[in-house]
Write a protein that holds these residues in place. Sequence first.
Motif, short mmCIF file in Angstrom:
data_model
loop_
_atom_site.label_atom_id
_atom_site.label_comp_id
_atom_site.label_asym_id
_atom_site.label_seq_id
_atom_site.Cartn_x
_atom_site.Cartn_y
_atom_site.Cartn_z
N GLY A 1 9.91 6.40 -2.58
CA GLY A 1 9.11 6.37 -3.67
C GLY A 1 9.17 7.77 -4.41
N VAL A 2 9.15 7.72 -5.59
CA VAL A 2 9.25 8.98 -6.13
C VAL A 2 7.76 9.39 -7.37
N ARG A 3 7.36 10.26 -7.05
CA ARG A 3 5.98 10.62 -7.97
C ARG A 3 6.50 12.06 -8.67
N GLY A 4 5.99 12.03 -10.02
CA GLY A 4 6.25 13.22 -10.72
C GLY A 4 6.58 12.84 -12.13
N ILE B 1 9.51 13.05 -3.41
CA ILE B 1 10.44 11.74 -2.83
C ILE B 1 10.11 11.64 -1.33
N GLY B 2 9.39 10.19 -1.14
CA GLY B 2 8.97 9.90 0.27
C GLY B 2 9.92 8.56 0.81
N THR B 3 10.33 8.82 1.94
CA THR B 3 10.88 7.55 2.47
C THR B 3 9.81 6.55 3.02
N ILE B 4 9.87 5.48 2.40
CA ILE B 4 8.86 4.55 2.87
C ILE B 4 9.57 3.14 3.64
N GLY C 1 0.80 -1.13 0.12
CA GLY C 1 -0.02 -0.03 -0.13
C GLY C 1 0.93 1.38 -0.03
N GLU C 2 1.97 1.21 0.86
CA GLU C 2 2.73 2.41 0.71
C GLU C 2 3.63 2.69 -0.61
N ALA C 3 3.90 1.59 -1.29
CA ALA C 3 4.43 1.59 -2.76
C ALA C 3 3.63 2.02 -3.55
N ALA C 4 2.31 1.77 -3.53
CA ALA C 4 1.38 1.89 -4.56
C ALA C 4 1.19 3.39 -4.94
N ARG C 5 1.15 4.40 -3.99
CA ARG C 5 0.80 5.88 -4.48
C ARG C 5 1.95 6.47 -5.15
N PHE C 6 3.27 5.60 -5.42
CA PHE C 6 4.19 6.28 -6.16
C PHE C 6 4.33 5.91 -7.57
N ASP C 7 5.08 6.80 -8.45
CA ASP C 7 5.20 6.30 -10.01
C ASP C 7 6.35 5.26 -9.75
N VAL C 8 7.53 5.49 -9.04
CA VAL C 8 8.51 4.63 -8.98
C VAL C 8 8.87 4.45 -7.47
N VAL C 9 9.41 3.04 -7.16
CA VAL C 9 9.90 2.60 -5.92
C VAL C 9 11.05 2.11 -6.06
#
Length: 340
Positions: free
Chosen positions: A308-311, A287-290, A253-261
Amino acid sequence: MITVENVSKSFPASASDAASAAPVQALREVNLDVDAGALFGVVGASGSGKSTLARCVALRERPDRGAVRYDGLNTTTLDGRKLREAQSQVAVVDSRLRPERTVAGNIAAPLERVGVDGARRRQRVGTLLDVIGLTRAAAQVPADLTPGQQRRVAVARALAGGPAVLLADDPTAGIDVEETGAVLSVLDRARSELGATVLLMTPDTSVVRRVCDDVALLDHGSVVESGNLLGLAGKRGSRIADELLPAVETSPGEAARFDVVVDVVLVGFASVGALLPEAASRFDVEIGTIGGGLTRFGDTPVARFRIGVRGQRADAALAWIAERGAHVTHTLYGLRGVAA
């Protein structure tokens, strides 16, 4: 420099198995290079061959094949007086102290045996008491000390004769975490202040992380990995790094909200403190630390994070992070082919 060159060593099977069992192969074609003045760690489980390797390097055991060289000199060809002279330059930490002698007396014992005069002996003992932080305990006997303090006295006694090489085989066994730090500090001071090359054998990877420059992993008598500790931190597939770096766990679930992990290893104050925030700002990404965490290799901070990186510019941000020395590996979701 110490060079262990294709060293193999075996021992006969135990008496009960001698009729049917093959010899026990303790070391198999071991190769190591230990630089002068280094604090080199050999890590491995019980039975991996650490103690046998220590005895070979200390010139107390001859290998069946191969050579142990000191500054190019093949010590396996030495015998008699020349062998004894070479052995005198290699001290082995022996935790067994003489119970009837004081702390100062235990440290002085090797100097007494070789006839060092009283004034020089007292000066050397005083220096070593300072190195181990037990000057005030000089007149006490070992029974008055904690196990960790006793271990420090054993290290000082090994250093009394000013050896070029100090061998410590599992020097923190049986002592608590706080006292472990004090013993390791003494080994570090032996290298940095007294100029000894320290070879440390241990089953505990956290010991290696705290004080060693270089490390080798011994498994069933073979060196399966070796190198500079900080250099191994970001090496893909490194067993040593995997043991030393913080564990990484992430829920789907934590990984799913990012474009890249991806997993990223950061080494040094600047990288750990600033690289990820700067990349987020520069490339306008989140960039989020998960997962993961921070540790230290000696005095150097080292982090292993799952980020995780989103953008839209996630790939560019990760490439930029890798170009600046971070080790980006293990793409888990989204972007493929990012590795550095």
